[in-house]
Scaffold this motif. Structure first.
Motif, PDB file in Angstrom:
ATOM      1  N   LEU A  63       0.853  -1.192   0.000  1.00 48.59           N
ATOM      2  CA  LEU A  63       0.000   0.000   0.000  1.00 48.59           C
ATOM      3  C   LEU A  63       0.884   1.236   0.000  1.00 48.59           C
ATOM      4  CD1 LEU A  63      -1.544  -2.103   2.329  1.00 48.59           C
ATOM      5  CD2 LEU A  63      -3.309  -0.472   1.676  1.00 48.59           C
ATOM      6  N   CYS A  64       0.640   2.134  -0.934  1.00 52.49           N
ATOM      7  CA  CYS A  64       1.452   3.348  -0.984  1.00 52.49           C
ATOM      8  C   CYS A  64       0.618   4.527  -1.437  1.00 52.49           C
ATOM      9  CB  CYS A  64       2.667   3.158  -1.877  1.00 52.49           C
ATOM     10  SG  CYS A  64       2.319   2.488  -3.488  1.00 52.49           S
ATOM     11  N   GLN A  65       1.208   5.707  -1.310  1.00 46.04           N
ATOM     12  CA  GLN A  65       0.483   6.919  -1.680  1.00 46.04           C
ATOM     13  C   GLN A  65       0.869   7.447  -3.049  1.00 46.04           C
ATOM     14  OE1 GLN A  65       0.988   9.471   1.754  1.00 46.04           O
ATOM     15  NE2 GLN A  65      -1.095   9.051   2.380  1.00 46.04           N
ATOM     16  N   SER A  66       2.081   7.103  -3.508  1.00 46.90           N
ATOM     17  CA  SER A  66       2.505   7.548  -4.832  1.00 46.90           C
ATOM     18  C   SER A  66       2.567   6.328  -5.728  1.00 46.90           C
ATOM     19  CB  SER A  66       3.892   8.169  -4.765  1.00 46.90           C
ATOM     20  OG  SER A  66       3.924   9.151  -3.774  1.00 46.90           O
ATOM     21  N   PRO A  67       2.442   6.520  -7.034  1.00 42.16           N
ATOM     22  CA  PRO A  67       2.616   5.384  -7.931  1.00 42.16           C
ATOM     23  C   PRO A  67       3.988   4.760  -7.684  1.00 42.16           C
ATOM     24  CG  PRO A  67       1.905   7.332  -9.132  1.00 42.16           C
ATOM     25  CD  PRO A  67       2.197   7.771  -7.732  1.00 42.16           C
ATOM     26  N   PRO A  78      -5.264   7.463  -2.177  1.00 43.33           N
ATOM     27  CA  PRO A  78      -5.258   8.914  -2.376  1.00 43.33           C
ATOM     28  C   PRO A  78      -4.418   9.567  -1.283  1.00 43.33           C
ATOM     29  CG  PRO A  78      -7.368   8.176  -1.504  1.00 43.33           C
ATOM     30  CD  PRO A  78      -6.575   6.939  -1.802  1.00 43.33           C
ATOM     31  N   HIS A  79      -3.870  10.726  -1.584  1.00 44.05           N
ATOM     32  CA  HIS A  79      -3.075  11.448  -0.592  1.00 44.05           C
ATOM     33  C   HIS A  79      -3.954  11.874   0.577  1.00 44.05           C
ATOM     34  CE1 HIS A  79       1.006  12.030  -1.960  1.00 44.05           C
ATOM     35  NE2 HIS A  79       0.539  11.835  -3.173  1.00 44.05           N
ATOM     36  N   PRO A  80      -3.330  12.243   1.705  1.00 40.32           N
ATOM     37  CA  PRO A  80      -4.136  12.735   2.820  1.00 40.32           C
ATOM     38  C   PRO A  80      -5.109  13.784   2.319  1.00 40.32           C
ATOM     39  CG  PRO A  80      -1.821  12.697   3.415  1.00 40.32           C
ATOM     40  CD  PRO A  80      -1.922  12.317   1.978  1.00 40.32           C
ATOM     41  N   PRO A  81      -6.335  13.832   2.840  1.00 40.79           N
ATOM     42  CA  PRO A  81      -6.800  13.104   4.007  1.00 40.79           C
ATOM     43  C   PRO A  81      -7.165  11.648   3.736  1.00 40.79           C
ATOM     44  CG  PRO A  81      -8.548  14.498   3.169  1.00 40.79           C
ATOM     45  CD  PRO A  81      -7.343  14.753   2.316  1.00 40.79           C
ATOM     46  N   GLY A  82      -6.794  11.086   2.594  1.00 37.47           N
ATOM     47  CA  GLY A  82      -6.997   9.665   2.344  1.00 37.47           C
ATOM     48  C   GLY A  82      -6.340   8.823   3.421  1.00 37.47           C
ATOM     49  N   GLY A  83      -5.257   9.337   3.993  1.00 32.17           N
ATOM     50  CA  GLY A  83      -4.734   8.759   5.207  1.00 32.17           C
ATOM     51  C   GLY A  83      -3.460   7.972   5.075  1.00 32.17           C
ATOM     52  N   ASP A  84      -3.063   7.453   6.217  1.00 30.99           N
ATOM     53  CA  ASP A  84      -1.822   6.723   6.388  1.00 30.99           C
ATOM     54  C   ASP A  84      -1.996   5.312   5.826  1.00 30.99           C
ATOM     55  OD1 ASP A  84       0.296   5.263   7.368  1.00 30.99           O
ATOM     56  OD2 ASP A  84       0.092   5.956   9.433  1.00 30.99           O
ATOM     57  N   PRO A  85      -1.123   4.880   4.913  1.00 30.51           N
ATOM     58  CA  PRO A  85      -1.256   3.512   4.385  1.00 30.51           C
ATOM     59  C   PRO A  85      -1.224   2.438   5.474  1.00 30.51           C
ATOM     60  CG  PRO A  85       0.287   4.779   3.044  1.00 30.51           C
ATOM     61  CD  PRO A  85      -0.058   5.634   4.226  1.00 30.51           C
ATOM     62  N   ARG A 101      -1.304   4.282  17.818  1.00 28.68           N
ATOM     63  CA  ARG A 101      -2.622   4.579  18.379  1.00 28.68           C
ATOM     64  C   ARG A 101      -3.657   4.732  17.265  1.00 28.68           C
ATOM     65  NH1 ARG A 101      -1.723   9.210  21.326  1.00 28.68           N
ATOM     66  NH2 ARG A 101      -0.946   7.874  23.003  1.00 28.68           N
ATOM     67  N   ALA A 102      -3.253   5.369  16.161  1.00 26.76           N
ATOM     68  CA  ALA A 102      -4.177   5.542  15.027  1.00 26.76           C
ATOM     69  C   ALA A 102      -4.572   4.170  14.459  1.00 26.76           C
ATOM     70  CB  ALA A 102      -3.538   6.405  13.947  1.00 26.76           C
ATOM     71  N   LEU A 103      -3.621   3.263  14.382  1.00 26.05           N
ATOM     72  CA  LEU A 103      -3.918   1.900  13.935  1.00 26.05           C
ATOM     73  C   LEU A 103      -4.918   1.242  14.872  1.00 26.05           C
ATOM     74  CD1 LEU A 103      -1.395   2.019  12.008  1.00 26.05           C
ATOM     75  CD2 LEU A 103      -0.843  -0.273  12.827  1.00 26.05           C
ATOM     76  N   ALA A 104      -4.604   1.341  16.162  1.00 27.40           N
ATOM     77  CA  ALA A 104      -5.440   0.668  17.159  1.00 27.40           C
ATOM     78  C   ALA A 104      -6.862   1.220  17.148  1.00 27.40           C
ATOM     79  CB  ALA A 104      -4.815   0.821  18.556  1.00 27.40           C
ATOM     80  N   SER A 105      -6.986   2.513  16.866  1.00 27.26           N
ATOM     81  CA  SER A 105      -8.334   3.106  16.931  1.00 27.26           C
ATOM     82  C   SER A 105      -9.179   2.687  15.731  1.00 27.26           C
ATOM     83  CB  SER A 105      -8.229   4.638  17.020  1.00 27.26           C
ATOM     84  OG  SER A 105      -7.816   5.160  15.784  1.00 27.26           O
ATOM     85  N   VAL A 106      -8.545   2.331  14.640  1.00 23.96           N
ATOM     86  CA  VAL A 106      -9.287   1.862  13.465  1.00 23.96           C
ATOM     87  C   VAL A 106      -9.553   0.362  13.566  1.00 23.96           C
ATOM     88  CG1 VAL A 106      -9.034   1.381  10.996  1.00 23.96           C
ATOM     89  CG2 VAL A 106      -8.571   3.676  11.880  1.00 23.96           C
ATOM     90  N   ALA A 107      -8.526  -0.370  13.958  1.00 25.99           N
ATOM     91  CA  ALA A 107      -8.626  -1.823  13.964  1.00 25.99           C
ATOM     92  C   ALA A 107      -8.961  -2.297  15.374  1.00 25.99           C
ATOM     93  CB  ALA A 107      -7.309  -2.432  13.481  1.00 25.99           C
ATOM     94  N   THR A 108     -10.174  -1.992  15.805  1.00 25.55           N
ATOM     95  CA  THR A 108     -10.542  -2.236  17.198  1.00 25.55           C
ATOM     96  C   THR A 108     -10.692  -3.715  17.527  1.00 25.55           C
ATOM     97  OG1 THR A 108     -12.804  -1.853  16.507  1.00 25.55           O
ATOM     98  CG2 THR A 108     -11.679  -0.008  17.561  1.00 25.55           C
ATOM     99  N   ARG A 109     -10.928  -4.545  16.507  1.00 31.78           N
ATOM    100  CA  ARG A 109     -11.088  -5.976  16.776  1.00 31.78           C
ATOM    101  C   ARG A 109      -9.779  -6.743  16.579  1.00 31.78           C
ATOM    102  NH1 ARG A 109     -15.161  -4.794  13.325  1.00 31.78           N
ATOM    103  NH2 ARG A 109     -14.325  -6.177  11.714  1.00 31.78           N
ATOM    104  N   LEU A 110      -8.713  -6.010  16.246  1.00 31.88           N
ATOM    105  CA  LEU A 110      -7.409  -6.644  16.031  1.00 31.88           C
ATOM    106  C   LEU A 110      -6.559  -6.519  17.290  1.00 31.88           C
ATOM    107  CD1 LEU A 110      -5.898  -5.444  12.609  1.00 31.88           C
ATOM    108  CD2 LEU A 110      -6.471  -7.777  13.276  1.00 31.88           C
TER     109      LEU A 110
END
Lengths: 369, 369
Positions: B55-59, B79-86, B115-124
């Motif tokens: 997963l990346c933001q640039s080709p 997509p670039h932010p706000p598309g977010g962190d890969p 923390r951003a990962l954990a907040s999205v992947a709450t069941r992981l």
């Protein structure tokens, strides 16, 4: 200069206290440098209850042109590993001085390092300093702006000399290296970021890494470079045409990007929102049908790092203040054909002071070289 | 080459499964490159239940000489932010595919990003991948060693050409820039690390950043450079004397460091402990009374990064294997007078294959230039 660093630390300390932390640990190198005057390899800055302390592993004078720490600051040089991480030593020290909480830079510390801190400083509550130092860094003082101005002069000189030389047949890599040599010739610490030289179909790509492609007649040639001077980094980007007469499509594309870049520059006033400045530049390109090809931002702050707050982007929050240096750098790249990018570093100034101060003064006429 | 990357990912997946995680997220750029063949800006690699995904933001073809991703690997450009962190997008994807745990690189992810990962992947359940990829990277295959060998040849050529030119009166910075230009002339992607040129009292300092000091008659001149070739980074360091005849103290110091460096090189055998190799070099200097001035390590691994495992240091754990490339680089610096550093890149090989393979072949005689 010592008073400048001490005053910055006082401002940070006030923010920390307001946030409920008696002590703060700064680890991000540019932030350490901003507050201490230097950031020797691995150095961290502890703002503790009674004093400020720079902890590092190498003697602070190890890197002559990387700045020297504020002389009023106490410096402690730790033994190399297994002596350990200066951040861990700092947390240990804060705890031994009776602090109950320590604000750390969670956007810079890794999970592993944060855990090492927590395991040593078991009686400390670790809080988040957030981007408090980055926020202090946004508005520059005149000394900082002066460093950026000198850096911009150096970049202008290096670029001007390149334009006087023969370009056809030389590779992007060689042109980039020559520019970097000229930056140092004129007194830069070094390049502010990897110099980008893009020819033909590569021209106009943001952050293009130079290849072995050679300059050909009829090419667009886009160049982006900057000088680091006393740690401060500026940026200039220009696009040229190789040969005697640009093609019509080249003139049209250039005029369009130039108009967008001018619109962005003219929108730079204290109090303007970052997204409005971005929109001013972006809508010129949008209305010509280039919306999809447009990059995510049209400019950004510069300073001790080449890419700082604020961002000039559609989703950016916040407003510009006076004495904030930013780039304005819209561009268009047409796959297979190349493109145009025009990039200046300017300082936001009130209209009463003459409006935005242009630091990079190389002409923006379309030159045929 | 695709099979190589797929095989590496298979090995990592096996380690993950053994550690109890069904999925892994690799974020450290050199690790991504090792497993995927390329690491476009911000790219992360997800080893999920049913497939591997970059997963990346640039080709991914944005940076021509930075390598291209393995063609069998699925690539998703966000997509670039706000598309977010890969990394966040990857965690979200792993969760949606029903993974119950995800191993992440806690020594690379910041606290804020974790923390951003954990907040999205709450069941992981987020586990620690540790340095599993770095461990896989220690032993190189012959393709990797071939890249290092070519890089070493390039560095030898650049250094050899410099020695044929006039040195007196030129600054450290200019000599460093000229070396970097020559590296690129001979086909390097770029310098493997910032080239170090140190004259007079600076000579022999590890990682010395070039200054405006000019080369003078009677100086020690120490140079450390390396080429990056297809992402692989080697290192060579040599010390010379400027003028017709070295002083006695210079000859003695040089002979001592040379003896230490040779002892280190000769200790490089499969099965040798890292600390024994370090000790072999270090004790030569210790016994001459230079213990306190000695640096924390006398060598380190090289590869996709210039400073990799293993470390050759007194506290290092572990043993050397065949096909591990390392530097051997003891040095002595006498404050105010300068010093000597001699640095080679070698590959550990069994005695039956001729013993350690020297990649950097520039002479180690004391040359007076």
């Amino acid at each position: 200069m010592s008073e400048v660093y001490a005053a910055r630390r006082t401002r940070l300390r006030e923010r920390c206290h307001a946030g409920g932390s008696a002590a703060a640990l700064v680890t991000r190198p540019a932030n350490v440098r901003y507050l201490a005057g230097a950031s020797p390899h691995g150095a961290v800055l502890l703002l503790a209850k009674h004093e400020d302390l720079l902890l590092c592993q190498s003697p602070p004078d190890d890197r002559p042109y990387e700045g020297r720490p504020d002389e009023t600051l106490r410096v402690q040089v730790l033994p190399h590993p297994p002596g350990g991480d200066p951040a861990v030593a700092a947390a240990d020290l804060a705890q031994s001085q009776g602090a109950d909480s320590l604000a750390v830079e969670e956007h810079h510390l890794t999970v592993a390092r944060h855990r090492a801190l927590a395991s040593v400083a078991t009686r400390l509550r670790l809080a988040d300093l957030g981007s408090a130092v980055e926020q202090l860094r946004v508005v520059k003082d005149e000394e900082e702006i002066s460093n950026l101005r000198i850096g911009a002069e150096i970049a202008d000189q290096a670029l001007g000399e390149l334009l006087e030389s023969i370009l056809v047949g030389r590779t992007e890599r060689h042109l980039a290296l020559e520019l970097e040599r000229r930056l140092v010739d004129h007194g830069a610490d070094g390049p502010a970021f990897p110099t980008s030289v893009a020819t033909g179909p590569n021209a106009g790509r943001r952050g293009h890494r130079p290849t072995d492609r050679r300059v050909e007649e009829g090419d667009f040639l886009s160049v982006c470079l900057g000088a680091a001077y006393r740690g401060y980094r500026c940026e200039i980007g220009r696009t040229f045409v190789i040969g005697t007469s640009p093609a019509d499509w080249q003139i049209q594309l250039y005029d369009l990007v130039f108009a967008a870049q001018r619109a962005g520059r003219e929108a730079l006033t204290p109090g303007a929102t970052c997204r409005d400045v971005d929109r001013a530049a972006r809508q010129v390109l949008d209305s010509a049908g280039f919306a999809e090809r447009l990059q995510p931002l049209t400019g950004h702050g510069v300073g001790l790092e080449i890419d700082e707050d604020p961002q000039l982007a559609p989703s950016a929050m916040g407003k510009l203040d006076a004495c904030v240096p930013v780039t304005v750098e819209p561009g268009v790249h047409l796959p297979g054909r190349g493109g145009v990018r025009i990039d200046d570093t300017l300082v936001v100034r009130p209209e009463a002071d003459g409006g935005p101060e242009l630091l990079t003064i190389t002409t923006k006429e379309l030159l045929a070289l």
